[in-house]
Write a protein that holds these residues in place. Structure first.
Motif, short mmCIF file in Angstrom:
data_model
loop_
_atom_site.label_atom_id
_atom_site.label_comp_id
_atom_site.label_asym_id
_atom_site.label_seq_id
_atom_site.Cartn_x
_atom_site.Cartn_y
_atom_site.Cartn_z
N ARG A 72 0.82 -1.21 0.00
CA ARG A 72 0.00 0.00 0.00
C ARG A 72 0.85 1.27 0.00
O ARG A 72 0.33 2.36 -0.24
N LEU A 73 2.14 1.10 0.27
CA LEU A 73 3.04 2.24 0.38
C LEU A 73 4.41 1.83 -0.13
O LEU A 73 4.88 0.74 0.17
N HIS A 74 5.03 2.70 -0.92
CA HIS A 74 6.37 2.42 -1.42
C HIS A 74 7.39 3.03 -0.48
O HIS A 74 7.23 4.17 -0.03
N PRO A 75 8.46 2.29 -0.16
CA PRO A 75 9.45 2.78 0.80
C PRO A 75 10.02 4.15 0.45
O PRO A 75 10.31 4.94 1.35
N GLU A 76 10.15 4.47 -0.82
CA GLU A 76 10.74 5.75 -1.21
C GLU A 76 9.85 6.95 -0.87
O GLU A 76 10.32 8.08 -0.85
N VAL A 77 8.58 6.72 -0.59
CA VAL A 77 7.71 7.84 -0.22
C VAL A 77 7.52 7.96 1.30
O VAL A 77 6.75 8.80 1.76
N VAL A 78 8.21 7.12 2.04
CA VAL A 78 8.14 7.22 3.50
C VAL A 78 8.93 8.46 3.91
O VAL A 78 10.13 8.54 3.75
N ALA A 79 8.21 9.44 4.41
CA ALA A 79 8.80 10.70 4.83
C ALA A 79 8.04 11.16 6.07
O ALA A 79 7.17 10.47 6.59
N GLU A 80 8.36 12.35 6.53
CA GLU A 80 7.74 12.89 7.74
C GLU A 80 6.22 12.87 7.65
O GLU A 80 5.54 12.54 8.62
N GLU A 81 5.68 13.22 6.50
CA GLU A 81 4.22 13.26 6.34
C GLU A 81 3.60 11.88 6.49
O GLU A 81 2.51 11.74 7.06
N ALA A 82 4.27 10.87 5.97
CA ALA A 82 3.75 9.50 6.09
C ALA A 82 3.71 9.07 7.55
O ALA A 82 2.76 8.42 7.99
N LEU A 83 4.72 9.41 8.29
CA LEU A 83 4.75 9.10 9.73
C LEU A 83 3.69 9.91 10.47
O LEU A 83 2.97 9.38 11.32
N ALA A 84 3.55 11.18 10.12
CA ALA A 84 2.59 12.06 10.79
C ALA A 84 1.16 11.55 10.64
O ALA A 84 0.33 11.74 11.53
N ARG A 85 0.86 10.88 9.54
CA ARG A 85 -0.48 10.34 9.33
C ARG A 85 -0.76 9.11 10.18
O ARG A 85 -1.89 8.63 10.23
N ARG A 86 0.25 8.59 10.86
CA ARG A 86 0.10 7.35 11.62
C ARG A 86 0.29 7.51 13.13
O ARG A 86 0.29 6.54 13.86
N VAL A 87 0.44 8.74 13.58
CA VAL A 87 0.56 8.97 15.02
C VAL A 87 -0.82 9.22 15.62
O VAL A 87 -1.80 9.43 14.90
N TYR A 88 -0.91 9.19 16.95
CA TYR A 88 -2.20 9.37 17.63
C TYR A 88 -2.89 10.66 17.21
O TYR A 88 -4.11 10.71 17.09
N THR A 89 -2.14 11.72 17.01
CA THR A 89 -2.72 13.03 16.73
C THR A 89 -2.73 13.37 15.25
O THR A 89 -2.68 14.54 14.89
N ALA A 90 -2.87 12.39 14.41
CA ALA A 90 -2.82 12.61 12.96
C ALA A 90 -3.84 13.64 12.49
O ALA A 90 -3.56 14.41 11.57
N ASP A 91 -4.99 13.69 13.12
CA ASP A 91 -6.04 14.61 12.68
C ASP A 91 -6.17 15.84 13.58
O ASP A 91 -7.16 16.56 13.54
N VAL A 92 -5.14 16.11 14.37
CA VAL A 92 -5.15 17.22 15.32
C VAL A 92 -4.06 18.24 14.93
O VAL A 92 -2.93 17.84 14.64
N PRO A 93 -4.37 19.51 14.93
CA PRO A 93 -3.33 20.51 14.61
C PRO A 93 -2.21 20.47 15.66
O PRO A 93 -2.41 20.03 16.80
N ASP A 94 -1.04 20.93 15.29
CA ASP A 94 0.07 21.01 16.23
C ASP A 94 -0.34 21.88 17.42
O ASP A 94 -1.06 22.87 17.25
N PRO A 95 0.12 21.52 18.61
CA PRO A 95 -0.31 22.26 19.81
C PRO A 95 0.30 23.65 19.89
O PRO A 95 1.40 23.91 19.41
N ASP A 96 -0.43 24.55 20.55
CA ASP A 96 0.07 25.88 20.85
C ASP A 96 0.87 25.85 22.16
O ASP A 96 1.78 26.65 22.36
N LEU A 97 0.52 24.93 23.05
CA LEU A 97 1.17 24.83 24.33
C LEU A 97 1.28 23.36 24.70
O LEU A 97 0.31 22.60 24.57
N LEU A 98 2.45 22.97 25.17
CA LEU A 98 2.68 21.59 25.60
C LEU A 98 3.19 21.61 27.02
O LEU A 98 4.19 22.29 27.31
N ILE A 99 2.50 20.93 27.92
CA ILE A 99 2.91 20.84 29.31
C ILE A 99 3.21 19.38 29.59
O ILE A 99 2.37 18.52 29.38
N ARG A 100 4.41 19.15 30.07
CA ARG A 100 4.80 17.77 30.35
C ARG A 100 5.06 17.62 31.83
O ARG A 100 5.65 18.39 32.47
#
Length: 100
Positions: A72-100
């Motif tokens: 379903r995916l070719h190794p040469e197209v694996v980039a930051e965007e491909a990884l970003a689509r597979r993390v928990y927050t794929a459909d969430v905008p980047d945070p304005d504030l992060l508290i750890r």
């Protein structure tokens, strides 16, 4: 305990992480807060529970590997965007504030 206040202020709460590892009572509490605030759109509060960034990266990498192995995916197209689509927050905008 704060669901009414969060809802009154328009806060939408989302839960991320390995939520299946929670006790049934904790899982039900998270599900209740998420459901009761789902309609809110003034502020987004993302709670990371039972979460580790390394575990998330490993999970996303496994999903990428599965997609490559299945053709379903070719190794040469694996980039930051491909990884970003597979993390928990794929459909969430980047945070304005992060508290750890």
């Amino acid at each position: 305990r704060e669901v009414e206040e969060l809802s009154r202020r328009g806060v939408q709460v989302r839960g991320f992480g390995e939520l299946e590892r929670l006790t049934p009572a904790a899982s039900a509490a998270v599900a209740r807060v998420v459901a009761e605030t789902a309609h809110n759109d003034r502020l987004h509060l993302n709670l990371f529970i039972s979460y580790g960034s390394r575990a998330e990266i490993a999970r996303a990498a496994r999903r990428l590997a599965e997609d490559v192995a299945a053709g379903r995916l070719h190794p040469e197209v694996v980039a930051e965007e491909a990884l970003a689509r597979r993390v928990y927050t794929a459909d969430v905008p980047d945070p304005d504030l992060l508290i750890r």
